[in-house]
Design an enzyme around this catalytic site. Sequence first.
Site, PDB file in Angstrom:
ATOM      1  NE  ARG A 199      -1.674  -2.237   2.821  1.00 52.20           N
ATOM      2  CZ  ARG A 199      -1.577  -3.477   2.275  1.00 52.20           C
ATOM      3  NH1 ARG A 199      -2.475  -3.808   1.592  1.00 52.20           N
ATOM      4  NH2 ARG A 199      -0.651  -4.368   2.778  1.00 52.20           N
ATOM      5  CB  THR A 200       3.459   2.527   2.264  1.00 56.15           C
ATOM      6  OG1 THR A 200       2.707   2.114   3.347  1.00 56.15           O
ATOM      7  CG2 THR A 200       4.025   4.029   2.512  1.00 56.15           C
ATOM      8  NE  ARG A 214       7.167   0.893   4.857  1.00 50.73           N
ATOM      9  CZ  ARG A 214       5.978   0.144   4.720  1.00 50.73           C
ATOM     10  NH1 ARG A 214       5.916  -1.052   4.682  1.00 50.73           N
ATOM     11  NH2 ARG A 214       4.912   1.059   5.149  1.00 50.73           N
ATOM     12  CG  HIS A 262       3.573   3.858   8.300  1.00 53.82           C
ATOM     13  ND1 HIS A 262       3.759   5.057   7.240  1.00 53.82           N
ATOM     14  CD2 HIS A 262       3.111   2.769   7.827  1.00 53.82           C
ATOM     15  CE1 HIS A 262       3.307   4.152   6.235  1.00 53.82           C
ATOM     16  NE2 HIS A 262       2.998   2.857   6.547  1.00 53.82           N
TER      17      HIS A 262
END
Length: 301
Positions: free
Chosen positions: A49-50, A99, A127
Site C-alpha cells: 500500500r505505502t 521505508r 509511519h
Amino acid sequence: MKELVSIKSLSREQILTLLERATRLKSHPPGPILQGKIMASCFFEPSTRTRLSFEAAMKRLGGEVIGFSDALQSSSQKGESLSDSMRIVGLYSDLVTLRHPLEGAARLAAEVAGKPVINAGDGANEHPSQTLLDLYTMQESQGKLDGLKIAFVGDLLYGRTVHSLIYAFKHFGPRLYFVAPPTLTLPEELCQKLKEYGVRYSFHHEIEDVIENVDILYMTRIQKERFPHLEAYERVKDHYTLTPEMLERGSPHLRVLHPLPRLQEIDPRIDSSEKAYYFQQAENGLYVREALITTLLEVPV
Ligand code: CP
C-alpha cells in the site's frame, strides 16, 4: 512543511489543512500538476500500500518515480551507508520517500538528502503518512475528528501506525481503549505522552470488553518480523480474531479500520459489512499522499 519524518512535527492546523487538500484531490482530480517532478521511492522493507499509493499519487499527478522496492537492488548490498545512499538520491530527485527497518532512518535521511523526505515507516518507530490517512478516514467515516472513542487491538508494542496516531491525538481529544496481550502492550513512553496530552485511556484483554463503547475499532497485525524470538510470536499470533458475531454488538456507526496487511485478525466474512472500512482506508492513502506530495513540493491545489 519541509519534511514528514514524525507526525509530532505537525500542528492541528497543518493536519487539518492536509486533510482538506486530500478531500479536494479526491473530489476534483487536478491533472498533471507535477509534470517535471521526480520522486525517489526507496523501500528497504516490503510494502504494498505505502509504496504503490505514493508512486500512483506521483504518476496520477503527472510526476515521475525512480527507486527500488528491495534493498537487494540497491548498493546497500555492497556496504554503502544509508547516509551516502540518501545523499545521492537527493541529487537525482525532488522528493524522497523512505521505508527502512531502523528507527531513526528517516531522520538521518532528512539531514543529508537536501530534499523533502517522507518517512514511509522506520522500524517500530513511526509511519506518519499512514497516520494522516487514518485521520482522514476517521473523519470521513464519523463526520468529525474531535472526541472520538477508539479501540486499538493487537500489537501495540511494535505497531508504528498506533504509535504515530497516539502522537497525533494530542490535537483531537479522543477516548482510547487498548486491547493487547500483556507482552504486546503499549510502551510506557507512549502512556506518559497520553498523560501529558490529557487523553483518557484504559487497558483491556478482549475485543468484547470494548466493542460496544467505540466509534472506531482499529485492528492491527501481530508483526512476526519485529519479534526477537519466534516462540514469543507463536504464543500471541492468533490471540485476536474479529468475527461477524462480535461486530454485531457494535453500534451502527462503528467502523473497523486496519492499516493492512491483515492475517487472521479480521474474519474475511466481515469484508461485506458496512462496518468494514479498511479498503476505503487503503484507497484514501492515494489522496492523502497526493496532498502530502503537493504540499512538500509547494504545488498549489
Ligand atoms: N499500511 C501499510 O503500511 O501497508 P504496506 O506495508 O503494504 O505499505
